[in-house]
Design an enzyme around this catalytic site. Structure first.
Site, short mmCIF file in Angstrom:
data_model
loop_
_atom_site.label_atom_id
_atom_site.label_comp_id
_atom_site.label_asym_id
_atom_site.label_seq_id
_atom_site.Cartn_x
_atom_site.Cartn_y
_atom_site.Cartn_z
N ASP A 149 0.86 -1.19 0.00
CA ASP A 149 0.00 0.00 0.00
C ASP A 149 0.89 1.24 0.00
O ASP A 149 1.72 1.41 0.90
CB ASP A 149 -0.91 0.00 1.22
CG ASP A 149 -1.83 1.23 1.24
OD1 ASP A 149 -2.73 1.31 0.39
OD2 ASP A 149 -1.61 2.11 2.09
N GLU A 153 -2.10 -1.35 -5.79
CA GLU A 153 -3.33 -0.74 -6.29
C GLU A 153 -3.03 0.16 -7.48
O GLU A 153 -1.98 0.82 -7.52
CB GLU A 153 -3.99 0.07 -5.18
CG GLU A 153 -5.43 0.46 -5.47
CD GLU A 153 -6.10 1.10 -4.27
OE1 GLU A 153 -7.28 1.49 -4.40
OE2 GLU A 153 -5.46 1.21 -3.22
N CYS A 191 -12.61 -4.05 6.05
CA CYS A 191 -11.95 -4.66 7.21
C CYS A 191 -11.21 -5.92 6.76
O CYS A 191 -11.80 -6.79 6.10
CB CYS A 191 -12.99 -5.01 8.28
SG CYS A 191 -12.29 -5.87 9.71
N CYS A 194 -13.02 -9.20 8.96
CA CYS A 194 -14.36 -9.71 8.67
C CYS A 194 -14.89 -9.28 7.31
O CYS A 194 -16.01 -9.62 6.94
CB CYS A 194 -15.34 -9.26 9.76
SG CYS A 194 -15.60 -7.47 9.84
N CYS A 238 -13.13 -1.15 12.94
CA CYS A 238 -14.27 -1.87 12.37
C CYS A 238 -15.43 -1.87 13.37
O CYS A 238 -15.27 -2.31 14.52
CB CYS A 238 -13.87 -3.30 12.00
SG CYS A 238 -15.22 -4.26 11.26
N CYS A 293 -16.61 -6.06 13.85
CA CYS A 293 -15.85 -7.03 14.66
C CYS A 293 -14.96 -6.36 15.70
O CYS A 293 -14.34 -7.05 16.51
CB CYS A 293 -15.01 -7.93 13.77
SG CYS A 293 -13.67 -7.08 12.89
N ASP A 306 -2.97 1.89 6.77
CA ASP A 306 -2.19 1.42 5.62
C ASP A 306 -1.92 -0.07 5.69
O ASP A 306 -1.92 -0.76 4.66
CB ASP A 306 -0.87 2.19 5.56
CG ASP A 306 -1.07 3.67 5.32
OD1 ASP A 306 -2.11 4.03 4.74
OD2 ASP A 306 -0.19 4.47 5.71
#
Length: 362
Positions: free
Chosen positions: A184, A268, A321, A324, A340, A343, A350
């Site tokens: 990332d 990405e 997340c 989950c 999150c 969860c 990052d």
């Protein structure tokens, strides 16, 4: 596999003048060809019933020899390859513009990105290269002589000249320490790996920003074109070169480490040009060099036998997340810790994105 090789060259004043003349002829040929092709496009737009065929690089060179060279005797003081390659590059630039891949070519200005290309009777020795018309030029480092190039490209950055050509390199499959990794890219840290490793950016522009601003401020009071003005311009260009070299060195070391030690790398597909439109982050994004990171990592993965995977730019790596897989509706840039609501996971933003990228390419 062909890779570009570039090295600095040692020059005396006579050789510097010869290279500058070649740059001037190549620039003149480019600007002449660009003006001519723009006139043809304007004529075809105004007179659709009487269109003129758009010239190729061969057509432009024929017209250059017939029209320009008789009036500009200084064309004969340099290698004929310099204007030829300039017109070839111009034709290729128009081809890319017609395909909507790039913007239309622009006129070149003296002292900005000076370069030219030559071919013909070239030779590479251990510490020197041979160029038509100019002769032998010394280098600072030992050169790869096992592959004789077909062309040389000379370029100038500040007051230093470089020569580059393509060399053939055999891909080497190095043993991998990690199978799959997600990377990332960020503004605060250059790269965060899904393994937990964090690589800081050099932020070289930020480091030398005040010094650069001071040099530019002092240069405003000098008479444009004077000797003092030229000296100041060289100082500014040297500092820009130093900033770029520091950034490039960091990127080369990081991309080499990733390609050598990881079997599959996922990053990405960032919209860098769109990100640069944000005036609050443009300076920090440009200082990291995201596009250069992508370019280097792509060819180094091929060189070292790693798989390079680009995840779609619309993949919500930061909002999802990693535990989950619940997706958040909104996530502000100021939120550096991902929390999150489903969860209860709390993790660095990052690192969470890099883990999601790893899972996406696995």
């Amino acid at each position: 596999m062909l890779l570009g090789f570039q090295t600095a060259i040692k020059l005396n004043n006579q050789q510097r003048n010869a290279l500058a003349k070649h740059c001037g002829v190549a620039r003149h040929a480019w600007n002449w060809g660009l003006a001519l092709t723009k006139n043809i496009l304007d004529h075809n737009k105004a007179n659709p019933q009487d269109k003129i065929k758009f010239p190729t690089a061969v057509d432009l060179h024929k017209w250059l020899v017939a029209i320009v060279k008789p009036e500009c005797s200084w064309y004969y003081e340099v290698s004929k390859c310099a204007p030829q390659y300039a017109l070839r590059h111009l034709a290729e630039a128009w081809k890319q513009a017609f395909k909507k891949g790039k913007k239309p070519p622009k006129f070149k200005k003296k002292g900005r990105a000076d370069s030219f290309t030559v071919d013909g009777s070239l030779a590479v020795d251990h510490f020197r290269v041979k160029v038509p018309v100019i002769g032998w030029l010394k280098t600072y480092e030992r050169l790869p002589i096992q592959y004789q190039p077909k062309s040389f490209t000379f370029s100038r950055t500040a007051d230093r000249w470089f020569v580059s050509w393509k060399i053939e390199v055999e891909p080497t499959h190095t043993p991998k320490l990690v199978g799959v990794v997600g990377v990332d890219l960020g503004v605060k840290t250059l790269a965060t790996l899904s393994t937990g490793q964090v690589f800081e950016g050099t932020k070289s522009y930020r480091k030398y920003e005040n010094k650069l601003s001071r040099l530019q401020r002092l240069n405003r009071h000098k008479v444009r074109g004077s000797n003092n003005w030229k000296k100041a311009q060289i100082k500014i260009a040297r500092l820009h070169r130093q900033i770029a070299n520091i950034r490039r060195d960091r990127l080369h070391k990081l991309t080499t480490y990733l390609a050598k030690n990881h079997g599959k790398i996922g990053i990405e597909d960032l919209n860098v040009s769109g990100m640069l439109a944000n005036r609050n982050l443009a300076k920090a994004i440009a200082d990291m060099g995201f596009y250069e990171f992508h370019r280097q990592l792509e060819y180094k993965c091929e060189l070292h036998g790693s798989e390079f995977v680009v995840v779609d730019r619309w993949f919500p790596s930061s909002k999802t997340c990693s535990n989950c897989h619940t997706k958040k509706e909104t996530l502000f840039l100021s939120e550096r810790v991902f929390k999150c609501d489903h969860c209860g996971l709390e993790i660095d933003r990052d690192l969470n994105a890099s883990i999601n990228l790893e899972k996406a390419v696995s």
